[in-house]
Design a protein around this motif. Sequence first.
Motif, PDB file in Angstrom:
ATOM      1  N   ASP A 158       9.597  -4.645  -6.813  1.00  0.00           N
ATOM      2  CA  ASP A 158       9.893  -5.021  -8.203  1.00  0.00           C
ATOM      3  C   ASP A 158       8.618  -5.037  -9.041  1.00  0.00           C
ATOM      4  N   LEU A 159       7.586  -5.630  -8.447  1.00  0.00           N
ATOM      5  CA  LEU A 159       6.321  -5.762  -9.167  1.00  0.00           C
ATOM      6  C   LEU A 159       5.770  -4.395  -9.557  1.00  0.00           C
ATOM      7  N   LEU A 160       6.009  -3.417  -8.687  1.00  0.00           N
ATOM      8  CA  LEU A 160       5.505  -2.082  -8.959  1.00  0.00           C
ATOM      9  C   LEU A 160       6.466  -1.277  -9.830  1.00  0.00           C
ATOM     10  N   VAL A 178      -3.621  -0.506  -6.491  1.00  0.00           N
ATOM     11  CA  VAL A 178      -2.430  -1.020  -7.179  1.00  0.00           C
ATOM     12  C   VAL A 178      -2.880  -1.976  -8.275  1.00  0.00           C
ATOM     13  N   SER A 179      -2.717  -1.569  -9.528  1.00  0.00           N
ATOM     14  CA  SER A 179      -3.307  -2.340 -10.624  1.00  0.00           C
ATOM     15  C   SER A 179      -2.650  -3.712 -10.783  1.00  0.00           C
ATOM     16  N   VAL A 219      13.440   4.172  -6.768  1.00  0.00           N
ATOM     17  CA  VAL A 219      14.455   3.148  -6.507  1.00  0.00           C
ATOM     18  C   VAL A 219      14.362   2.699  -5.058  1.00  0.00           C
ATOM     19  N   TYR A 220      14.950   1.541  -4.794  1.00  0.00           N
ATOM     20  CA  TYR A 220      15.025   1.058  -3.403  1.00  0.00           C
ATOM     21  C   TYR A 220      16.358   0.378  -3.201  1.00  0.00           C
ATOM     22  N   GLU A 245       0.839  -1.195   0.000  1.00  0.00           N
ATOM     23  CA  GLU A 245       0.000   0.000   0.000  1.00  0.00           C
ATOM     24  C   GLU A 245       0.875   1.245   0.000  1.00  0.00           C
ATOM     25  N   ASP A 246       1.944   1.196   0.828  1.00  0.00           N
ATOM     26  CA  ASP A 246       2.873   2.330   0.897  1.00  0.00           C
ATOM     27  C   ASP A 246       3.537   2.563  -0.455  1.00  0.00           C
ATOM     28  N   LEU A 247       4.025   1.447  -1.029  1.00  0.00           N
ATOM     29  CA  LEU A 247       4.735   1.571  -2.303  1.00  0.00           C
ATOM     30  C   LEU A 247       3.799   2.074  -3.392  1.00  0.00           C
ATOM     31  N   GLY A 248       2.568   1.552  -3.382  1.00  0.00           N
ATOM     32  CA  GLY A 248       1.590   1.973  -4.386  1.00  0.00           C
ATOM     33  C   GLY A 248       1.306   3.460  -4.276  1.00  0.00           C
ATOM     34  N   ALA A 249       1.186   3.953  -3.054  1.00  0.00           N
ATOM     35  CA  ALA A 249       0.903   5.372  -2.847  1.00  0.00           C
ATOM     36  C   ALA A 249       2.088   6.227  -3.294  1.00  0.00           C
ATOM     37  N   ALA A 250       3.310   5.743  -3.002  1.00  0.00           N
ATOM     38  CA  ALA A 250       4.496   6.497  -3.417  1.00  0.00           C
ATOM     39  C   ALA A 250       4.534   6.608  -4.938  1.00  0.00           C
ATOM     40  N   ARG A 251       4.219   5.496  -5.619  1.00  0.00           N
ATOM     41  CA  ARG A 251       4.236   5.530  -7.066  1.00  0.00           C
ATOM     42  C   ARG A 251       3.151   6.477  -7.602  1.00  0.00           C
TER      43      ARG A 251
END
Lengths: 222, 535
Positions: free
Chosen positions: B376-378, B503-504, B344-345, B326-332
């Motif tokens: 990676d997936l995102l 997140v699609s 990047v991470y 959820e965090d990563l999706g929001a950042a994107r």
Amino acid sequence: MSPKEPMDTPFHNPGWAGNTGEFDLTEDQVRGDDFVGSRPLAGAHPSSSASYPYVLVDKHPESPLFEGPYRERFDKILTRYPDTRAALLPVLNLAQEVRGHVSPETMDRVGELLDLEPAYVRGVVTFYTMYNKRPVGRFLIQVCTNISCNLCGADEVMDAFLRYSNTEPGETSEDGDFTVIEAECLAGCGFPTCVQINSRYYENVKAGDIPSLCERLRADGK
Amino acid sequence: MADHADLPETVTLTIDGQQVTVPKGTSILHAAEQAGTQVPHYCYHAGLSAPAMCRLCLVEVEKAPKLLPSCVTQVAEGQVVHTQSDKSLTMRRGVLEFYLHNHPLDCPICDQSGECKLQDYAHEEGRPHGRVREPKRVFGRDDFGGDVLFYGDRCVMCTRCVRFMNEVEQDPRLAVVERGDRSIIDTFFDEGLEGTNFHGNVVDICPVGALLSKDFLFKQRAWDLSHTDSVCPNCSQGCNIELHTRDNLVQRLRPRPNLDVNGHWMCDEGRLDYEWINRGGRLEVPLVRDGKEFHATDWKEALVGLVRELGAGPVRALVSPRLSNEDLGAARALVDQLGGGDLVYRSRRAPEELVLKGFPKLARRRDLAPNVNGADLLGMSRVGDNDGTGGLEGLASHDGIVLVVGDDLEDQPPTFGKEAALYVFLGTHSSEAASHAHFTLPLTTFAEQEGTFTNHENRVQRFWSGLPAPGAARPAWLILWALLAEHTGQTQPTRPEEAFVTVSEFGDVTYETLGKQGVIVTPPTRQEPAGAIGD
Ligand code: SF4
Ligand code: SF4
């Protein structure tokens, strides 16, 4: 059939199953003394190579496991079992025959030979009372103190052995000759008190026989 | 899924007057569980072989000449089982009395107290008074090495620990030595369990207080702990765990069964690596920089101020594989909104996998963070080295918008982000490299929020919040979506399940479908390095 004269044994007692005089046999014959040492060192046929002990050796706690004829016997033992785990008991027998007792180092070495975890080997060794976990004297004296023998004076026999060897149960006498321990039933209930000394049985043992018996052991070495 | 022809045959039987229908081959013990009856047992454990040696699960089966061990007896059609009949209960009472014969009854100083099967069974079904007059035999305790301490007198000789080391760890370092009432569990003299990677599990499966964790020794009483379902945050295997918490601290981690991921087990490294969750000195309020000074402020002011500065511009963002999906999706989403840019991470990577031989699905994976696959997936890319450091040269001196979420930048110099037009730092702890941040916003850890991680095989798994967030700290997704809401003027997700479905990549998977066991969303894109055994 009239009973024969009791045979002339070296001492009145301990008797042996045959000393009622009914058979014309010597003590050595009855005890099966003949076989001791007469097996080929390499242990003959695989089916008998593991049995204990056919061969009298000078036991040494640091003897190599296994060399020469013992290596042959070891290899033969392995042929008899589907996997090394199953061969553990006879191999431990063999190791004890060579080294006199099964020390932690021996367990480790046997584990290495058979590709078994040392902890597992330790579990097996400690389960069986016939593996000596500590060094024992030249003569390991096991006095049966189970019910029949106990009723017929096993405690006194035990005491007499301890007094003669000047030890506590499980200790080895100063000269390295005797270790005296109690044993549960030796299956000699018809001839109490039954005592096993190394691999041989002595029946009808009385406390008074102990000094002469021990002297004879020292003198004959068996 | 399964073809109808493959459907297992079923068997109907009666247990304690209740009819149950179970697949053929089920043990009576499991069938009884379905009928709502727990049959007491020690030696049986779902993850191990069943030797049927503890004699506690014996139950009465009509027409059987004697009581049968329910853990290994398979159900039969029309069987009538009584687990609570006089015969069964008398037998269990007798067996329990034997178990207590040499037991030291030292519950008040025993860590297992409260979660001890001997205590439970003796309390439920045992005799109220002991009849032993003889002295008890005493073993004392032994250090097994690693994290394990052995209290010999408490052992009930179920051999679960021995079988675990034999069958699952496949490094049989434990054995039963001696015999009769002198039997005791031991290693090969001083060998110990050191060097094995999963031995902590023997503490979990020991039904009594014989094997205890040194880490947890005398730390808390079992009944004081709160349990929260979670996912281990220490590698990309994503073992299902429980957080045991008290006093707002994680006290220990325990595995939670999930046969698709970790079976009943977890690794020692993961189990013992939880102190970072408890680390103090947290960021607790939003900080706004004014020249060299930081001002504490509230969320509203911080976010409104931040949105005002958020011009479109080249964005470079650093996220962390410890963040949730959820965090990563929001950042994107935020980066996309601002016109796109690099995400990047960095992640620490161990030199090798540590595989659990008896359950090769489980391995301590090389990636030492729970959500590398999620990142990676995102579409985020990995930078830096195997220590999770370096790789930020471009970012450190970027002159557009710099967004750092969840990476604590501990290896970075104080000049980090000095050139940035706008530098936003979201983290749990401040660091030197955050001293140029215009906005420093406090984040929660995974233990303080709800969310999901994507493990090494792209299985998305949920975790729940077990600790209160310190101060005003918020989950990253909540902060970022609030920013977006402010920025775009549209309503945005305010709950984790809403954030998740934005997140699609996760298709139509929802929190509902994830459940407690997780779902594999797509086949893994990255191949794990060779070395895994079996599947
Ligand atoms: S130490 Fe625990 S797990 Fe091992 S045999 Fe004893 S009671 Fe069972
Ligand atoms: S294998 Fe990985 S996920 Fe599982 S307990 Fe260990 S560190 Fe945690």
